[in-house]
Motif scaffolding. Structure first.
Motif, PDB file in Angstrom:
ATOM      1  N   UNK A   1       1.132   6.987  -6.527  1.00 24.00           N
ATOM      2  CA  UNK A   1       0.599   5.880  -5.485  1.00 24.00           C
ATOM      3  C   UNK A   1       1.690   5.278  -4.496  1.00 24.00           C
ATOM      4  N   UNK A   2       2.697   5.294  -5.034  1.00 26.13           N
ATOM      5  CA  UNK A   2       3.943   4.480  -4.332  1.00 26.13           C
ATOM      6  C   UNK A   2       4.875   5.728  -3.882  1.00 26.13           C
ATOM      7  N   UNK A   3       4.883   6.461  -4.344  1.00 24.92           N
ATOM      8  CA  UNK A   3       4.796   7.627  -3.319  1.00 24.92           C
ATOM      9  C   UNK A   3       4.580   8.014  -2.118  1.00 24.92           C
ATOM     10  N   UNK A   4       3.463   8.455  -2.375  1.00 23.03           N
ATOM     11  CA  UNK A   4       2.189   8.534  -1.153  1.00 23.03           C
ATOM     12  C   UNK A   4       2.788   7.351   0.155  1.00 23.03           C
ATOM     13  N   UNK A   5       2.323   5.965  -0.703  1.00 20.94           N
ATOM     14  CA  UNK A   5       2.098   4.375   0.357  1.00 20.94           C
ATOM     15  C   UNK A   5       3.569   4.931   1.478  1.00 20.94           C
ATOM     16  N   UNK A   6       4.628   4.659   0.233  1.00 22.53           N
ATOM     17  CA  UNK A   6       5.951   4.784   0.648  1.00 22.53           C
ATOM     18  C   UNK A   6       6.045   5.711   2.144  1.00 22.53           C
ATOM     19  N   UNK A   7       5.799   7.365   1.614  1.00 27.37           N
ATOM     20  CA  UNK A   7       5.800   8.468   2.540  1.00 27.37           C
ATOM     21  C   UNK A   7       5.079   8.363   4.485  1.00 27.37           C
ATOM     22  N   UNK A   8       3.751   7.154   3.783  1.00 27.84           N
ATOM     23  CA  UNK A   8       2.553   7.202   4.658  1.00 27.84           C
ATOM     24  C   UNK A   8       3.433   6.580   5.363  1.00 27.84           C
ATOM     25  N   UNK A   9       3.780   5.196   5.142  1.00 27.25           N
ATOM     26  CA  UNK A   9       4.393   3.753   5.981  1.00 27.25           C
ATOM     27  C   UNK A   9       5.385   4.788   6.328  1.00 27.25           C
TER      28      UNK A   9
ATOM     29  N   UNK B   1      12.853   6.092  -8.692  1.00 26.66           N
ATOM     30  CA  UNK B   1      12.374   5.185  -9.586  1.00 26.66           C
ATOM     31  C   UNK B   1      11.838   3.398  -8.395  1.00 26.66           C
ATOM     32  N   UNK B   2      12.023   3.605  -7.320  1.00 30.92           N
ATOM     33  CA  UNK B   2      11.513   2.911  -6.250  1.00 30.92           C
ATOM     34  C   UNK B   2       9.956   2.163  -6.258  1.00 30.92           C
ATOM     35  N   UNK B   3       9.010   3.770  -5.893  1.00 28.78           N
ATOM     36  CA  UNK B   3       8.521   4.323  -5.556  1.00 28.78           C
ATOM     37  C   UNK B   3       7.936   3.684  -6.633  1.00 28.78           C
ATOM     38  N   UNK B   4       7.495   4.065  -8.066  1.00 27.39           N
ATOM     39  CA  UNK B   4       7.730   3.268  -9.053  1.00 27.39           C
ATOM     40  C   UNK B   4       7.330   2.244  -9.363  1.00 27.39           C
ATOM     41  N   UNK B   5       8.749   1.793  -9.002  1.00 27.33           N
ATOM     42  CA  UNK B   5       8.103   0.078  -9.646  1.00 27.33           C
ATOM     43  C   UNK B   5       7.430  -0.658  -8.368  1.00 27.33           C
ATOM     44  N   UNK B   6       7.380   0.480  -6.960  1.00 28.95           N
ATOM     45  CA  UNK B   6       6.539  -0.398  -5.810  1.00 28.95           C
ATOM     46  C   UNK B   6       5.155  -0.687  -6.022  1.00 28.95           C
ATOM     47  N   UNK B   7       4.877   0.934  -6.942  1.00 26.18           N
ATOM     48  CA  UNK B   7       3.624   0.999  -7.282  1.00 26.18           C
ATOM     49  C   UNK B   7       2.367   0.601  -8.270  1.00 26.18           C
ATOM     50  N   UNK B   8       3.864  -0.073  -9.540  1.00 23.30           N
ATOM     51  CA  UNK B   8       3.128  -0.399 -10.441  1.00 23.30           C
ATOM     52  C   UNK B   8       3.139  -2.319  -9.952  1.00 23.30           C
ATOM     53  N   UNK B   9       4.046  -2.657  -8.947  1.00 27.17           N
ATOM     54  CA  UNK B   9       4.005  -3.820  -8.802  1.00 27.17           C
ATOM     55  C   UNK B   9       2.185  -4.480  -7.368  1.00 27.17           C
ATOM     56  N   UNK B  10       2.281  -3.198  -6.701  1.00 24.70           N
ATOM     57  CA  UNK B  10       1.423  -3.872  -5.827  1.00 24.70           C
ATOM     58  C   UNK B  10       0.002  -3.278  -6.207  1.00 24.70           C
ATOM     59  N   UNK B  11      -0.532  -2.718  -7.061  1.00 26.50           N
ATOM     60  CA  UNK B  11      -1.820  -2.654  -8.022  1.00 26.50           C
ATOM     61  C   UNK B  11      -1.489  -3.569  -8.960  1.00 26.50           C
ATOM     62  N   UNK B  12      -0.603  -4.048  -9.104  1.00 25.42           N
ATOM     63  CA  UNK B  12      -0.662  -5.103 -10.057  1.00 25.42           C
ATOM     64  C   UNK B  12      -1.449  -6.076  -9.185  1.00 25.42           C
ATOM     65  N   UNK B  13      -0.281  -6.998  -8.161  1.00 30.20           N
ATOM     66  CA  UNK B  13      -0.968  -7.331  -6.718  1.00 30.20           C
ATOM     67  C   UNK B  13      -2.697  -7.831  -6.613  1.00 30.20           C
ATOM     68  N   UNK B  14      -2.568  -6.260  -6.362  1.00 31.66           N
ATOM     69  CA  UNK B  14      -4.403  -6.334  -6.037  1.00 31.66           C
ATOM     70  C   UNK B  14      -4.959  -6.281  -6.986  1.00 31.66           C
ATOM     71  N   UNK B  15      -4.980  -6.271  -8.281  1.00 31.25           N
ATOM     72  CA  UNK B  15      -5.782  -6.546  -9.426  1.00 31.25           C
ATOM     73  C   UNK B  15      -6.513  -4.860  -9.366  1.00 31.25           C
ATOM     74  N   UNK B  16      -6.070  -4.050  -9.303  1.00 27.04           N
ATOM     75  CA  UNK B  16      -5.964  -2.676  -9.302  1.00 27.04           C
ATOM     76  C   UNK B  16      -6.196  -1.940 -10.520  1.00 27.04           C
ATOM     77  N   UNK B  17      -5.613  -2.589 -11.981  1.00 27.57           N
ATOM     78  CA  UNK B  17      -5.542  -2.230 -13.080  1.00 27.57           C
ATOM     79  C   UNK B  17      -6.427  -3.014 -13.650  1.00 27.57           C
TER      80      UNK B  17
END
Lengths: 184, 184
Positions: free
Chosen positions: A150-158, B145-161
């Motif tokens: 999700x991070x990779x994809x969203x960062x790429x999309x944006x 790593x950035x993508x991973x962190x961003x993915x984790x954080x954004x999914x957590x923030x949005x209550x997706x887990x």
DNA sequence: ATTGACAGGCTAACGTTGTTAGCCTACGGT
DNA sequence: ACCGTAGGCTAACAACGTTAGCCTGTCAAT
């Protein structure tokens, strides 16, 4: 008002399916700005207020589209992972492919809290299955992989990566771990 | 109209700083819905149209806030990584901490394309530095790593887990690879 | 000392958005 | 023959971003 037992899939009417289709088309073609009540109504040859006879509000309308998207994603991931030599790589590629093909829909689906209570039952789980399977039914690693993708994809999309970034290499770097750990 | 050479930081006026501060406060307190031209103007004791004497439009106003956020993130990451026993874990924790503390700002900064041309020079690079350093100046791995962190954080923030998800374990699963590879 | 530019406020207004209220009409079941 | 309901409609509202145009104070130059 049809009696819809809480927690059960609503079962769409014909009109609702038309609305979802029109909304989807508008979103794909013009992005979120194009997805307005009046535009959707126009596409169906009716006036905006009439939409409220079929859908409680705009977010519910968006959810129709989102639900459709989840089914599509699930199908794409299932198709990609069935009998793939490297299921994890195939999964990642399919996930990215879908997002790149439908960036507006991807944002609508994933850039905000999800009203699970209004989503048909099982849709989300189904989309998650191929991921869980590919990662050996380890929930933690599945979530980590999802977050990475999700991070990779969203960062790429944006367009957040520098233009000279080697994204395949970044994907490889991230995926390496998962593959490695699977083999051990 | 002040002459601002293209590609140079604009150097904010006092009023612009006040506007940014008011906007930031509103965003933190009430989320994006609360961040309207009229509300910002109210907070400053002026009327909405007067804002346009200081800021070209709303997205520019938002960018003031975003720029502030980037500086704060950079400072947080620098502070966290300096002399940390496990820099990578410290970096990840600091990144998450900031996002969790300011979810609305995090979304404004990271959920959309970034108008780099309107951002003060070097701001983004500075925020990226600690990451690059922690990952051994490997661009691909840094982006992963950035993508991973961003993915984790954004999914957590949005209550997706799912509510029962063990997020620390997911973080650990994802970070394991990076740590491992660094040691080799 | 007078002038004049300009910074920075104001009101009024426009177009667009989601949404509600209330009306009307056609159809299907009792 | 009735009548309820499904599903259209128009009119309207509040809130949003934004523009046009006006007015006043300050400050530099004549």
């Amino acid at each position: 008002m049809a009696e819809t037992p809480a927690g059960t899939s609503p079962a769409l009417t014909e009109r609702q399916r038309q609305i979802a289709a029109a909304a989807r088309a508008l979103l794909d073609a013009e992005g979120p700005e194009g997805l307005t009540m009046r535009r959707v109504a126009d596409a169906l040859g009716i006036k905006a207020p009439s939409l409220y006879k079929h859908v409680p509000d705009k977010t519910a309308l968006e959810l129709l589209v989102v639900a459709e998207g989840f089914v599509e994603v699930a199908e794409a991931l299932e198709a990609a992972t069935v009998s793939a030599p490297d299921p994890l790589a195939a999964l990642a590629k399919a996930y990215r492919d879908y997002a790149i093909a439908h960036p507006h829909l991807y944002r609508l689906m994933n850039y905000q809290p999800l009203r699970r209570d209004l989503l048909p039952d099982g849709v989300e789980e189904r989309a998650a299955m191929p991921l869980l399977k590919a990662v050996g039914h380890d929930g933690d690693r599945a979530r980590a992989l999802w977050a990475f993708a999700h991070g990779m994809v969203s960062l790429e999309i944006d367009g957040r990566f520098p233009p000279d970034a080697d994204l395949p290499a970044a994907w490889a770097a991230g995926l390496r771990t998962f593959v490695q750990e699977l083999r051990s």
